[in-house]
Design a protein around this motif. Sequence first.
Motif: not given
Length: 261
Positions: A38-44, A51-52, A97-109, A142-143
């Motif tokens: 995966x790379x990034x996530x979001x509502x759209x 990936x939404x 990959x990459x470390x986009x903000x959405x990894x924390x805000x969307x994926x991590x929860x 996250x760590x």
Amino acid sequence: MGKPGMRVVWQMVSLLAIFFAIPAWGSGAERVVPILLYHRFGPVVRDTMTVRTMVFAAQMEYLRSHGYRIVPLKEVVAYIRGVGPPPPPHSVVITADDGHQSVYTDMFPLVQHYHIPVTLFIYPSAISRASYALTWDELRIMRDSGLVDIQSHTYWHPNFKTEKKRLAPQAYEKFVAMQLEKSRAKLDQELGIKVDMLAWPFGIYDEELIKSAVAAGYIAACTMVRAPAGPSDNVMALPRYLITDQDTGKTLGRLLTTDSR
């Protein structure tokens, strides 16, 4: 128990393994595991790499409801290197990959909700600097969850093909070494972690780059070749499936059936 007794025990174990068709570690039976990227996530969906968040949640629910087990990448790497047991049947690995903000805000929860292990491949030059990127504090959170393993994506995500054409051979060699070594050093400095795995930027690699990565202390590296990973693969060029917003339901199921042997 004496030696004759131990022989009887091992004979029984061998018979049970044959009866239940259980592949023994080191027996030559190969297990392959899909590694999802995966790379990034979001509502759209803003691009092909997004990936939404609702789709990612549906994908995780699909894995759980269909009996798949999400395992740490390190366990699969150990197996492929011949220093660890085979992962369980129907195992899957999740990477981002990459470390986009959405990894924390969307994926991590969702990682916390499903209590699943994931591996993040980070290029440190962007962290706490680029507006789209994670911060070091977010990576530390996250760590500390025990669910997120953080590894290297080089220092600033270069295109090695372009750099090889642009630079003289000696300068290119130094550039590659810097990208590989500085990333490990920065991640260790900020997070106090052992970094020994790499994701090749853009999936670009060759034998020369592999030798440089091994010299820099990496024991495994991932590409973007669409195939499951197993012992027949070069551990420094492990394949991964790039997951898109379209990979849901039966589409995701067809991809995952490749781990059935």
